[in-house]
Design a protein around this motif. Structure first.
Motif, PDB file in Angstrom:
ATOM      1  N   VAL A 124      44.054  44.395  35.215  1.00  0.00           N
ATOM      2  CA  VAL A 124      43.309  43.039  35.809  1.00  0.00           C
ATOM      3  C   VAL A 124      44.489  41.965  35.678  1.00  0.00           C
ATOM      4  CG1 VAL A 124      41.693  41.346  34.853  1.00  0.00           C
ATOM      5  CG2 VAL A 124      41.283  43.672  34.680  1.00  0.00           C
ATOM      6  N   SER A 166      46.955  42.455  38.404  1.00  0.00           N
ATOM      7  CA  SER A 166      46.234  42.018  39.919  1.00  0.00           C
ATOM      8  C   SER A 166      46.052  40.612  40.032  1.00  0.00           C
ATOM      9  CB  SER A 166      44.756  42.866  40.040  1.00  0.00           C
ATOM     10  OG  SER A 166      44.153  42.778  41.289  1.00  0.00           O
ATOM     11  N   ASP A 167      45.349  40.051  39.026  1.00  0.00           N
ATOM     12  CA  ASP A 167      45.623  38.605  38.981  1.00  0.00           C
ATOM     13  C   ASP A 167      46.767  37.896  39.327  1.00  0.00           C
ATOM     14  OD1 ASP A 167      43.687  36.327  38.742  1.00  0.00           O
ATOM     15  OD2 ASP A 167      44.819  35.787  36.967  1.00  0.00           O
ATOM     16  N   LYS A 205      47.712  38.407  42.872  1.00  0.00           N
ATOM     17  CA  LYS A 205      46.622  37.626  43.902  1.00  0.00           C
ATOM     18  C   LYS A 205      47.011  35.911  43.926  1.00  0.00           C
ATOM     19  CE  LYS A 205      41.420  36.725  44.837  1.00  0.00           C
ATOM     20  NZ  LYS A 205      40.259  36.826  44.285  1.00  0.00           N
ATOM     21  N   THR A 257      41.580  43.164  44.271  1.00  0.00           N
ATOM     22  CA  THR A 257      41.386  41.931  43.438  1.00  0.00           C
ATOM     23  C   THR A 257      41.404  42.302  42.080  1.00  0.00           C
ATOM     24  OG1 THR A 257      38.999  43.002  43.973  1.00  0.00           O
ATOM     25  CG2 THR A 257      39.663  41.634  45.515  1.00  0.00           C
ATOM     26  N   PRO A 258      41.006  41.388  41.288  1.00  0.00           N
ATOM     27  CA  PRO A 258      41.172  41.705  39.517  1.00  0.00           C
ATOM     28  C   PRO A 258      39.727  42.408  39.460  1.00  0.00           C
ATOM     29  CG  PRO A 258      41.749  39.464  40.372  1.00  0.00           C
ATOM     30  CD  PRO A 258      41.405  40.092  41.554  1.00  0.00           C
ATOM     31  N   GLU A 259      38.648  42.011  40.037  1.00  0.00           N
ATOM     32  CA  GLU A 259      37.259  42.859  39.780  1.00  0.00           C
ATOM     33  C   GLU A 259      37.532  44.359  40.091  1.00  0.00           C
ATOM     34  OE1 GLU A 259      36.915  38.588  40.491  1.00  0.00           O
ATOM     35  OE2 GLU A 259      37.714  40.009  41.787  1.00  0.00           O
ATOM     36  N   ALA A 260      38.181  44.737  41.142  1.00  0.00           N
ATOM     37  CA  ALA A 260      38.384  46.012  41.619  1.00  0.00           C
ATOM     38  C   ALA A 260      39.268  46.867  40.623  1.00  0.00           C
ATOM     39  CB  ALA A 260      39.045  46.402  42.835  1.00  0.00           C
ATOM     40  N   GLY A 272      39.431  45.866  37.312  1.00  0.00           N
ATOM     41  CA  GLY A 272      38.630  45.964  36.136  1.00  0.00           C
ATOM     42  C   GLY A 272      37.803  47.421  36.130  1.00  0.00           C
ATOM     43  N   GLY A 273      37.558  48.093  37.397  1.00  0.00           N
ATOM     44  CA  GLY A 273      37.096  49.288  37.213  1.00  0.00           C
ATOM     45  C   GLY A 273      37.781  50.348  36.639  1.00  0.00           C
ATOM     46  N   THR A 308      39.065  50.103  33.810  1.00  0.00           N
ATOM     47  CA  THR A 308      38.895  49.973  32.252  1.00  0.00           C
ATOM     48  C   THR A 308      37.563  51.073  32.235  1.00  0.00           C
ATOM     49  OG1 THR A 308      39.173  47.761  32.089  1.00  0.00           O
ATOM     50  CG2 THR A 308      37.806  48.816  30.391  1.00  0.00           C
TER      51      THR A 308
END
Length: 247
Positions: A72, A75-76, A79, A160-163, A165-166, A168
């Motif tokens: 995360v 990625s952050d 981005k 994306t940071p959300e992607a 996070g998967g 984890t």
């Protein structure tokens, strides 16, 4: 190396500002250990006190969860554009990614210390001598470094940071089909092959034997080979992915 150390400090300062994530990474492994020990431990037969059996598995679960957060943060950064500013200062990809991995190691060692402290309170009594503790720590640190670099590669792949996070979820799932919480013999027979030979099982059995001063055979060397191989592949892949993303 000095650049990586400076960026490690930066990553730790960012983590300190994200209080929710820090609390979750510290408390979740402790809560899972308490749940398994007090809710399910009485129903699981392991041949020993359940807290003694489960703590090595929780340490590995803790390491996986903590290291997965690297995906995360990487990625952050990719981005947010900060990497372009770093590169204008002639910082290489190894230093930038190494800063994230270094911060992951420190965060994980803090979380591991907390888990061990709570484990002592609820009855965990390791029998290891100084060499056993050093060997267990070395194996755990190598594993954390390997999956932190793997997480960095996942963060570079995710858009994306959300992607990111998967990732984890994957790292938290891997200890379950292993000897972390129940003996493998109690699992369905079709699962035995994977559970017996996956890298997490080798690490857990090594930690269990070293901390309890039991014979471990060649298992620690197998666990070390898994972690070292994964570390080499993940670091190389991260370097190539970083170069591709920053062309």
């Amino acid at each position: 190396m000095s650049d990586a150390l400076v960026l490690t400090g930066r990553s730790l300062r960012i983590s300190r500002r994200n209080i929710d994530a820090v609390i979750t990474s510290l408390l979740l492994p402790v809560m899972l250990m308490l749940i398994f020990v007090y809710f399910f431990g009485g129903a699981i037969e392991t041949g020993t006190q359940y807290v003694t059996y489960v703590v090595p598995g929780v340490l590995v679960l803790c390491a996986g969860f903590g290291a997965a957060g690297t995906a995360v943060t990487v990625s952050d950064d990719m981005k947010g554009g900060i990497v372009d500013r770093f590169r204008s200062l002639d910082l290489g990809g190894a230093a930038i990614l190494g800063g994230h991995v270094g911060a992951s190691l420190i965060r994980n060692l803090v979380a591991t210390t907390l888990v061990l402290g709570v484990a002592f309170v609820i009855g965990f009594r390791p029998q290891a001598g100084p060499l056993g503790w050093l060997a267990a720590l070395g194996l755990l640190v190598t594993y954390i470094a390997a999956i932190s670099w793997l997480s960095a590669a996942a963060g570079l792949l995710a858009r994306t940071p959300e992607a990111a996070g998967g990732f984890t979820f994957f790292m938290m799932f891997l200890p379950y089909p292993s000897s972390a919480f129940v003996p493998i013999e109690t699992m369905p027979s079709w699962l035995h092959g994977f559970a017996d030979h996956q890298p997490v099982t080798q690490l857990i059995e090594s930690l269990r034997g070293l901390l309890l001063d039991r014979p471990v055979g060649t298992t620690p060397w197998i666990a070390l080979a898994w972690s070292a191989g994964l570390l080499a592949v993940a670091a190389a892949a991260s370097g190539r992915l970083f170069a591709r993303r920053t062309r």
